[in-house]
Write a protein that holds these residues in place. Sequence first.
Motif, PDB file in Angstrom:
ATOM      1  N   LEU A  16      58.981  99.127  84.560  1.00  0.00           N
ATOM      2  CA  LEU A  16      60.172  99.289  84.093  1.00  0.00           C
ATOM      3  C   LEU A  16      61.443  99.293  85.187  1.00  0.00           C
ATOM      4  O   LEU A  16      62.489  98.741  84.858  1.00  0.00           O
ATOM      5  CB  LEU A  16      60.229 100.533  83.164  1.00  0.00           C
ATOM      6  N   ARG A  17      60.997  99.807  86.270  1.00  0.00           N
ATOM      7  CA  ARG A  17      62.113  99.716  87.423  1.00  0.00           C
ATOM      8  C   ARG A  17      62.448  98.240  87.924  1.00  0.00           C
ATOM      9  O   ARG A  17      63.716  98.168  88.224  1.00  0.00           O
ATOM     10  CB  ARG A  17      61.513 100.456  88.644  1.00  0.00           C
ATOM     11  N   GLU A  18      61.449  97.302  87.607  1.00  0.00           N
ATOM     12  CA  GLU A  18      61.794  95.932  88.131  1.00  0.00           C
ATOM     13  C   GLU A  18      62.226  95.169  86.943  1.00  0.00           C
ATOM     14  O   GLU A  18      62.453  93.993  87.010  1.00  0.00           O
ATOM     15  CB  GLU A  18      60.523  95.361  88.685  1.00  0.00           C
ATOM     16  N   ALA A  22      57.556  93.447  79.246  1.00  0.00           N
ATOM     17  CA  ALA A  22      56.429  93.766  78.792  1.00  0.00           C
ATOM     18  C   ALA A  22      55.232  93.863  79.904  1.00  0.00           C
ATOM     19  O   ALA A  22      54.137  93.753  79.666  1.00  0.00           O
ATOM     20  CB  ALA A  22      55.710  92.848  77.496  1.00  0.00           C
ATOM     21  N   GLY A  23      55.863  94.479  81.082  1.00  0.00           N
ATOM     22  CA  GLY A  23      54.823  94.598  82.187  1.00  0.00           C
ATOM     23  C   GLY A  23      54.206  95.890  82.025  1.00  0.00           C
ATOM     24  O   GLY A  23      54.397  96.941  82.489  1.00  0.00           O
ATOM     25  N   ASP A  24      53.012  95.548  81.609  1.00  0.00           N
ATOM     26  CA  ASP A  24      52.394  97.314  81.190  1.00  0.00           C
ATOM     27  C   ASP A  24      51.698  97.723  82.400  1.00  0.00           C
ATOM     28  O   ASP A  24      50.925  96.871  83.118  1.00  0.00           O
ATOM     29  CB  ASP A  24      51.281  96.898  79.886  1.00  0.00           C
ATOM     30  N   ALA A  25      51.811  98.780  82.773  1.00  0.00           N
ATOM     31  CA  ALA A  25      51.201  99.514  84.005  1.00  0.00           C
ATOM     32  C   ALA A  25      51.331 100.846  83.816  1.00  0.00           C
ATOM     33  O   ALA A  25      51.996 101.525  83.080  1.00  0.00           O
ATOM     34  CB  ALA A  25      51.897  99.118  85.227  1.00  0.00           C
ATOM     35  N   SER A  82      55.753  87.444  79.573  1.00  0.00           N
ATOM     36  CA  SER A  82      55.078  88.853  79.827  1.00  0.00           C
ATOM     37  C   SER A  82      54.704  89.099  81.355  1.00  0.00           C
ATOM     38  O   SER A  82      53.989  88.023  81.696  1.00  0.00           O
ATOM     39  CB  SER A  82      53.888  89.223  79.122  1.00  0.00           C
ATOM     40  N   GLY A  83      55.237  89.933  81.702  1.00  0.00           N
ATOM     41  CA  GLY A  83      54.915  90.371  83.201  1.00  0.00           C
ATOM     42  C   GLY A  83      55.955  89.587  84.360  1.00  0.00           C
ATOM     43  O   GLY A  83      55.820  90.156  85.596  1.00  0.00           O
TER      44      GLY A  83
END
Length: 200
Positions: A16-18, A22-25, A82-83
């Motif tokens: 989210l910061r970057e 849909a970058g799930d972590a 995504s990502g």
Amino acid sequence: MTVRVMLISPAMNAALREARFAGDAALDASGVRAARLAAPHVPGADRALHGSSERCAGTAEALGLRSTEEPALRDWELGRWSGFRLDEVGAREPEGVAAWLADPSAAPHGGESLLGLCARAGAWLDSLTGDGRVLAVTEPSLVRASVVHALALPPQAFWRLDVAPLTLTELSGRSGRWNLRVGRPLTGGPGAREVDRGAP
């Protein structure tokens, strides 16, 4: 019959910061800490849900919720993008990004169009029937799409809505007739009360 739907955006993590698609972590330490501080101010609910991402599940846990995963609340499906960050994708596929931003039916990434996202969010929202309070930790994209559907806004309004981490967006009503209370921070402001940790 009126249902109150309370949508909480997840706490901050690296994706989210970057601003990654849909970058799930998992949540980072600061995100977990922020969610734990917000926990006493989460409104009570009859039912608690969370999206399928690690950050939504982790936020729900840090908020002290006993929630169940709801597949309809998964993040926007953006296929091969995504990502990646928007600037990265824009450098590789400028025409695709331009089409995606201009045409709600476009899905140049091979995933879900904006119209598809709004339809999914709307179908879930309109499936909620009867009196009661539903609390859901879900992605900012789902919060925005839910507001677009609830207020019958044009799809392009999606791009004009911002959803900050750990904010509460409230919809009350029923299918075809929703009212909106948007963006209340999870702090000790008016209307906040202890979370109902007995919610299933």
